[in-house]
Design an enzyme around this catalytic site. Structure first.
Site, PDB file in Angstrom:
ATOM      1  N   LYS A  19      11.153  -7.583  -2.813  1.00 58.89           N
ATOM      2  CA  LYS A  19      10.606  -6.229  -3.080  1.00 58.89           C
ATOM      3  C   LYS A  19      10.350  -5.609  -1.361  1.00 58.89           C
ATOM      4  CE  LYS A  19       6.480  -7.965  -4.378  1.00 58.89           C
ATOM      5  NZ  LYS A  19       6.332  -9.331  -3.996  1.00 58.89           N
ATOM      6  N   ARG A  94      -1.191  -6.018  -9.128  1.00 57.18           N
ATOM      7  CA  ARG A  94      -0.671  -7.629  -9.177  1.00 57.18           C
ATOM      8  C   ARG A  94      -1.517  -7.934 -10.615  1.00 57.18           C
ATOM      9  NH1 ARG A  94       0.864  -8.808  -3.691  1.00 57.18           N
ATOM     10  NH2 ARG A  94       2.078 -10.475  -3.424  1.00 57.18           N
ATOM     11  N   ARG A 133      12.419 -17.285   5.193  1.00 52.66           N
ATOM     12  CA  ARG A 133      11.838 -15.939   5.892  1.00 52.66           C
ATOM     13  C   ARG A 133      11.342 -16.018   7.116  1.00 52.66           C
ATOM     14  NH1 ARG A 133       8.859 -12.135   1.772  1.00 52.66           N
ATOM     15  NH2 ARG A 133       7.027 -13.546   1.723  1.00 52.66           N
ATOM     16  N   ARG A 166       5.762 -16.888   8.140  1.00 53.08           N
ATOM     17  CA  ARG A 166       4.361 -16.584   7.621  1.00 53.08           C
ATOM     18  C   ARG A 166       3.536 -17.783   7.045  1.00 53.08           C
ATOM     19  NH1 ARG A 166       5.156 -11.576   3.357  1.00 53.08           N
ATOM     20  NH2 ARG A 166       3.598 -12.930   2.258  1.00 53.08           N
ATOM     21  N   ARG A 177       2.159 -19.395  -5.066  1.00 49.14           N
ATOM     22  CA  ARG A 177       2.007 -17.825  -5.296  1.00 49.14           C
ATOM     23  C   ARG A 177       3.205 -17.536  -6.464  1.00 49.14           C
ATOM     24  NH1 ARG A 177       4.462 -16.340  -0.058  1.00 49.14           N
ATOM     25  NH2 ARG A 177       4.385 -14.350  -0.729  1.00 49.14           N
TER      26      ARG A 177
HETATM   27  P1  AMP Z   1       3.064  -9.993  -0.124  1.00 44.51           P
HETATM   28  O1  AMP Z   1       2.993  -9.581   1.265  1.00 44.51           O
HETATM   29  O2  AMP Z   1       2.795  -8.882  -1.212  1.00 44.51           O
HETATM   30  O3  AMP Z   1       3.704 -11.237  -0.664  1.00 44.51           O
HETATM   31  O4  AMP Z   1       1.119 -10.204  -0.125  1.00 44.51           O
HETATM   32  C1  AMP Z   1       0.694 -11.259   0.653  1.00 44.51           C
HETATM   33  C2  AMP Z   1      -0.560 -11.941   0.005  1.00 44.51           C
HETATM   34  O5  AMP Z   1      -1.557 -10.737   0.152  1.00 44.51           O
HETATM   35  C3  AMP Z   1      -0.680 -12.152  -1.264  1.00 44.51           C
HETATM   36  O6  AMP Z   1      -0.310 -13.679  -1.585  1.00 44.51           O
HETATM   37  C4  AMP Z   1      -2.137 -12.064  -1.806  1.00 44.51           C
HETATM   38  O7  AMP Z   1      -2.842 -12.942  -1.355  1.00 44.51           O
HETATM   39  C5  AMP Z   1      -2.434 -10.737  -1.124  1.00 44.51           C
HETATM   40  N1  AMP Z   1      -2.113  -9.497  -1.684  1.00 44.51           N
HETATM   41  C6  AMP Z   1      -1.406  -8.547  -1.564  1.00 44.51           C
HETATM   42  N2  AMP Z   1      -1.149  -7.785  -2.653  1.00 44.51           N
HETATM   43  C7  AMP Z   1      -2.197  -8.050  -3.490  1.00 44.51           C
HETATM   44  C8  AMP Z   1      -2.541  -7.431  -4.747  1.00 44.51           C
HETATM   45  N3  AMP Z   1      -2.307  -6.355  -5.297  1.00 44.51           N
HETATM   46  N4  AMP Z   1      -3.863  -8.112  -5.196  1.00 44.51           N
HETATM   47  C9  AMP Z   1      -4.355  -9.213  -4.684  1.00 44.51           C
HETATM   48  N5  AMP Z   1      -3.734 -10.020  -3.718  1.00 44.51           N
HETATM   49  C10 AMP Z   1      -2.669  -9.235  -2.989  1.00 44.51           C
END
Ligand code: AMP
Length: 228
Positions: A19, A94, A133, A166, A177
Site C-alpha cells: 500500500k 480499516r 522491511r 518498525r 496485524r
Molecule cells: P500502517 O502503517 O498502515 O501499517 O499502520 C500501522 C498501525 O497504525 C496499525 O497496525 C494500527 O495500529 C494503526 N492504524 C493505522 N491506520 C489505522 C486505522 N485506519 N484504524 C485503526 N488503526 C490504524
C-alpha cells in the site's frame, strides 16, 4: 466516468501488501498527496503526553487504534486542506464504521464516493516482505532487504539515517496485524460492494503492480490523469 471533482483514492490491503509503495507511486503520477493514518499515528505516538503514550502502546502491540481517534485525525486533515485533484488515503478506512464516517465526510465536502483499490497479496508474500522491511529513522523512507535494498547498506540513501525495523514488523506482531486485516477486510469489501472495489493482483514486482493500478483506475480518474 470522467470526474472533475477531487477524488479520494483508498488502498485496501493487508500489512505488507505494498500500500505504501503503490500509494506513493500513484501520488507522484497523479500529482496528489498521500495521507497515511499509520504515519499520523506514529507521529502522535512520539509525543510525550498521555495520549502519545496510549497510542504508542497500541501501535507496539499491533492493535488497531480506536475509530474515534483515527476518524478525527482524517477529518482534520481533509477539512484543513482538500487538494484540488484529491488525495490518496493509505491505511484508512480499516473498519466499516470508518468507511461510513468517510462517506459522510466526503458528502459534506461535496465530493464523490472514493475510488477503492484492493491490493491482493498471498500470505507467504506478505510475511517475506514485512520481515525484510526497514525504515529510515530520520526521514521515514521505506526499503526492503530483498526487493528494495538501500544502495548505502544499513543507511538511508537520501540522508544517511539508520535503517531500522518498525516495532510492529516482528513476526508475532505481523501475524496479529494480518488477523486484524482478515477480520476487517471482508466486511469493508462488502460495504463498498464488488462493483466499486477494484481488485489488483499485488503478488508481482512493484512496477507491474503500478501499471495494473493505473490501467484499472483510468476510466474513473481521467481528469486527474489528463492534468497530471
Ligand atoms: P500502517 O502503517 O498502515 O501499517 O499502520 C500501522 C498501525 O497504525 C496499525 O497496525 C494500527 O495500529 C494503526 N492504524 C493505522 N491506520 C489505522 C486505522 N485506519 N484504524 C485503526 N488503526 C490504524
Amino acid at each position: 466516468m470522467k470526474s472533475e471533482s477531487a477524488r479520494v483514492v483508498l488502498f485496501l490491503g493487508a500489512p505488507g501488501s505494498g500500500k505504501g509503495t503503490q500509494s506513493g507511486w500513484l501520488a507522484a503520477r497523479l500529482g496528489i498527496p498521500t495521507v497515511s493514518t499509520g504515519e499520523i499515528l506514529r507521529t502522535a505516538a512520539k509525543r510525550n503526553t498521555a495520549e502519545g503514550f496510549r497510542i504508542r502502546q497500541l501501535l507496539s502491540t499491533g492493535t488497531l487504534v480506536d475509530d474515534q481517534t483515527v476518524c478525527a485525525a482524517v477529518e482534520s486533515r481533509l477539512r484543513q486542506d482538500m487538494p484540488r485533484k484529491g488525495l490518496i488515503l493509505d491505511g484508512f478506512p480499516r473498519t466499516v464504521h470508518q468507511a461510513e464516517f468517510l462517506d459522510t465526510l466526503l458528502d459534506s465536502l461535496g465530493l464523490p464516493r472514493p475510488v477503492v483499490l484492493h491490493l491482493d497479496v498471498s500470505t507467504s508474500g506478505l510475511l517475506r516482505r514485512l520481515t525484510g522491511r526497514r525504515q529510515c529513522a530520520v526521514c521515514g523512507s521505506v526499503y526492503n532487504l530483498t526487493s528494495k535494498p538501500s544502495l548505502r547498506g544499513s543507511r538511508c540513501q537520501k540522508d544517511g539515517g539508520a535503517l531500522v525495523q518498525r516495532d510492529d514488523d516482528t513476526e508475532g506482531v505481523i501475524l496479529r496485524r494480518m488477523a486484524d486485516f482478515q477480520a476487517t477486510s471482508a466486511p469493508l469489501i462488502a460495504y463498498y460492494g464488488p462493483s466499486v472495489v477494484v481488485r489488483v493482483d499485488g503478488d508481482h514486482e512493484p512496477g507491474a503492480v503500478a501499471e495494473a493500478i493505473l490501467h484499472s483506475i483510468a476510466p474513473e480518474m481521467a481528469y486527474q490523469l489528463a492534468v497530471a
